[in-house]
Design a protein around this motif. Structure first.
Motif, mmCIF file in Angstrom:
data_model
loop_
_atom_site.group_PDB
_atom_site.id
_atom_site.type_symbol
_atom_site.label_atom_id
_atom_site.label_comp_id
_atom_site.label_asym_id
_atom_site.label_seq_id
_atom_site.Cartn_x
_atom_site.Cartn_y
_atom_site.Cartn_z
ATOM 1 N N PRO A 1 0.836 -1.200 0.000
ATOM 2 C CA PRO A 1 0.000 0.000 0.000
ATOM 3 C C PRO A 1 0.875 1.256 0.000
ATOM 4 O O PRO A 1 1.808 1.367 0.801
ATOM 5 C CB PRO A 1 -0.785 -0.114 1.316
ATOM 6 C CG PRO A 1 -0.635 -1.533 1.763
ATOM 7 C CD PRO A 1 0.707 -1.953 1.253
ATOM 8 N N VAL A 2 0.572 2.173 -0.911
ATOM 9 C CA VAL A 2 1.329 3.413 -1.020
ATOM 10 C C VAL A 2 0.359 4.571 -0.802
ATOM 11 O O VAL A 2 -0.727 4.610 -1.385
ATOM 12 C CB VAL A 2 2.012 3.526 -2.396
ATOM 13 C CG1 VAL A 2 2.717 4.865 -2.526
ATOM 14 C CG2 VAL A 2 3.009 2.379 -2.581
ATOM 15 N N GLN B 1 -6.817 -4.275 4.646
ATOM 16 C CA GLN B 1 -8.034 -4.353 3.830
ATOM 17 C C GLN B 1 -7.759 -4.626 2.350
ATOM 18 O O GLN B 1 -8.704 -4.832 1.576
ATOM 19 C CB GLN B 1 -8.799 -3.021 3.942
ATOM 20 C CG GLN B 1 -9.216 -2.642 5.346
ATOM 21 C CD GLN B 1 -10.394 -3.463 5.834
ATOM 22 O OE1 GLN B 1 -11.176 -3.978 5.048
ATOM 23 N NE2 GLN B 1 -10.512 -3.592 7.149
ATOM 24 N N TYR B 2 -6.485 -4.644 1.946
ATOM 25 C CA TYR B 2 -6.175 -4.607 0.518
ATOM 26 C C TYR B 2 -5.637 -5.950 0.001
ATOM 27 O O TYR B 2 -4.529 -6.364 0.352
ATOM 28 C CB TYR B 2 -5.145 -3.513 0.246
ATOM 29 C CG TYR B 2 -5.566 -2.157 0.774
ATOM 30 C CD1 TYR B 2 -6.808 -1.609 0.437
ATOM 31 C CD2 TYR B 2 -4.734 -1.417 1.611
ATOM 32 C CE1 TYR B 2 -7.203 -0.363 0.915
ATOM 33 C CE2 TYR B 2 -5.122 -0.176 2.084
ATOM 34 C CZ TYR B 2 -6.360 0.350 1.742
ATOM 35 O OH TYR B 2 -6.740 1.579 2.224
ATOM 36 N N ASP C 1 -2.568 -6.540 10.138
ATOM 37 C CA ASP C 1 -2.164 -7.904 9.803
ATOM 38 C C ASP C 1 -1.876 -8.017 8.308
ATOM 39 O O ASP C 1 -2.453 -7.296 7.485
ATOM 40 C CB ASP C 1 -3.256 -8.902 10.178
ATOM 41 C CG ASP C 1 -3.418 -9.075 11.687
ATOM 42 O OD1 ASP C 1 -2.567 -8.552 12.434
ATOM 43 O OD2 ASP C 1 -4.388 -9.737 12.105
ATOM 44 N N LYS C 2 -0.989 -8.945 7.964
ATOM 45 C CA LYS C 2 -0.631 -9.198 6.577
ATOM 46 C C LYS C 2 -0.785 -10.695 6.281
ATOM 47 O O LYS C 2 -0.677 -11.527 7.179
ATOM 48 C CB LYS C 2 0.831 -8.791 6.307
ATOM 49 C CG LYS C 2 1.258 -7.413 6.811
ATOM 50 C CD LYS C 2 0.657 -6.298 6.039
ATOM 51 C CE LYS C 2 1.305 -4.945 6.344
ATOM 52 N NZ LYS C 2 1.239 -4.541 7.750
ATOM 53 N N SER C 3 -1.033 -11.015 4.994
ATOM 54 C CA SER C 3 -1.093 -12.403 4.547
ATOM 55 C C SER C 3 -0.040 -12.624 3.469
ATOM 56 O O SER C 3 0.216 -11.735 2.645
ATOM 57 C CB SER C 3 -2.479 -12.744 3.998
ATOM 58 O OG SER C 3 -3.473 -12.644 5.001
ATOM 59 N N TYR C 4 0.546 -13.821 3.474
ATOM 60 C CA TYR C 4 1.636 -14.134 2.550
ATOM 61 C C TYR C 4 1.500 -15.548 1.992
ATOM 62 O O TYR C 4 0.869 -16.415 2.608
ATOM 63 C CB TYR C 4 2.995 -14.053 3.273
ATOM 64 C CG TYR C 4 3.343 -12.716 3.841
ATOM 65 C CD1 TYR C 4 4.060 -11.785 3.093
ATOM 66 C CD2 TYR C 4 2.980 -12.375 5.137
ATOM 67 C CE1 TYR C 4 4.402 -10.546 3.626
ATOM 68 C CE2 TYR C 4 3.312 -11.137 5.679
ATOM 69 C CZ TYR C 4 4.019 -10.231 4.920
ATOM 70 O OH TYR C 4 4.345 -9.005 5.453
ATOM 71 N N SER D 1 -10.715 3.958 3.126
ATOM 72 C CA SER D 1 -10.776 2.537 2.766
ATOM 73 C C SER D 1 -9.891 1.696 3.680
ATOM 74 O O SER D 1 -10.097 0.491 3.813
ATOM 75 C CB SER D 1 -10.352 2.341 1.303
ATOM 76 O OG SER D 1 -8.987 2.689 1.104
ATOM 77 N N LEU D 2 -8.917 2.338 4.314
ATOM 78 C CA LEU D 2 -8.040 1.636 5.248
ATOM 79 C C LEU D 2 -8.754 1.279 6.545
ATOM 80 O O LEU D 2 -8.338 0.359 7.259
ATOM 81 C CB LEU D 2 -6.822 2.518 5.555
ATOM 82 C CG LEU D 2 -5.737 1.947 6.471
ATOM 83 C CD1 LEU D 2 -5.039 0.771 5.807
ATOM 84 C CD2 LEU D 2 -4.719 3.026 6.832
#
Length: 306
Positions: free
Chosen positions: A52-53, A205-206, A69-72, A235-236
């Motif tokens: 996200p930028v 969310q992205y 949180d992040k998913s990988y 949106s965040l």
């Protein structure tokens, strides 16, 4: 093309391999013709996927994105270890011991939940005022404190017992080093392991499905439609309830004062609750419900975006 000052929002980039997160930001500064750009969560050069930028006024939200949180999707190879815990590093040890798929699956499931993780030496963590990677490049290894992480979900996606190569998906908290999970997987299996690929599939969310390649962003810049790629700042924060201020509530918010619930429609009345706050149909701030000195609760400005 819009003037640089008119761009405000979140651009979801699909970072290519070989680029640092800073490289991506540098390229985008040229496309948007502004220095008010920052990213919300570093990816190593070998990694690809969601970055996200934040552009213009949305840069105030970057720290919130980094904390989500992040998913990988991580690719791993059993039977070798490197100094960086991934295949960009130098092989330091090999093992002839192999593992079966059921054992790998069981070892991965054991990572779920809250735990402590030791940051790798090749990381940006600071110890004694120095980045660990700066010490590692000098061949120095130092003691560093473990950090608490949370693994919400982890699942084996593929594993070839012949090549001892596989992949797993993971959703984890801020500060989790996936390559260290791979290293520790090798330890749990009684062998060695190194990460050979990493793709971030979601950041907060992205999802990756909504990310743009740098080539797509450049085409949009050439065609004068960069603004169409930007998502709104709020949106965040879609996980939080929406609150609408009346004229009096908005005036108090602008002065940094607390806002009574009668002037904040839809506000949750639970201490610590966060919410998206709007006035005149425009997202203005992230609000927080907290206690008043005289007793009771009210809405406070947690982070303003005006």
């Amino acid at each position: 093309m819009k003037a640089a000052s008119e761009y405000h929002g979140v651009l979801i980039v699909d970072k290519p391999a070989g680029f640092t997160s800073h490289d991506v930001v540098a390229k985008l500064r040229g496309m948007f013709r502004t220095r008010r750009i920052g990213h919300g969560g570093t990816l190593d050069p070998m990694a690809t996927g969601v970055l996200p930028v934040f552009v213009g006024g949305a840069t105030k939200a970057a720290d919130f994105a980094a904390a989500q949180d992040k998913s990988y999707l991580a690719g791993f190879t059993l039977g070798c270890a490197t100094d960086t815990q991934d295949t960009t590093g130098t092989v330091t040890e090999v093992s002839g011991r192999s593992a079966a798929a059921p054992a790998v699956e069981s070892a991965l499931r054991a990572f779920e939940g809250r735990q402590m993780q030791l940051p790798p030496m090749y990381s940006a963590v600071q110890v004694g005022g120095q980045r660990l990677y700066e010490l590692a490049r000098k061949g120095v290894e130092v003691a560093r404190p473990e950090r608490e992480i949370f693994i919400q979900q982890i699942q084996l996606e593929s594993f070839d017992e012949g090549t001892q190569k596989g992949s797993f998906s993971v959703t984890c908290s801020k500060g989790t080093y996936v390559r260290t999970l791979v290293h520790d997987l090798g330890v749990r299996l009684g062998t060695l392991a190194a990460m050979h690929s990493l793709q971030r599939t979601r950041a907060g969310q992205y999802p990756l499905s909504e990310a743009y390649t740098l080539e797509a962003v450049q085409r949009a810049a050439d065609e004068g439609r960069l603004g169409a790629l930007l998502r709104p700042t709020d949106s965040l924060f879609l996980e939080y309830p929406a609150v609408t201020l009346d004229d009096y509530g908005w005036k108090r918010a602008q002065n940094g004062a607390f806002i009574g619930f009668s002037h904040a429609g839809g506000c949750p009345q639970e201490r610590g609750a966060l919410c998206r706050v709007y006035y005149d149909g425009v997202f203005r701030l992230l609000g927080r419900v907290d206690a008043l000195e005289k007793g009771g609760l009210a809405l406070f400005v947690h982070k303003n975006f005006f």
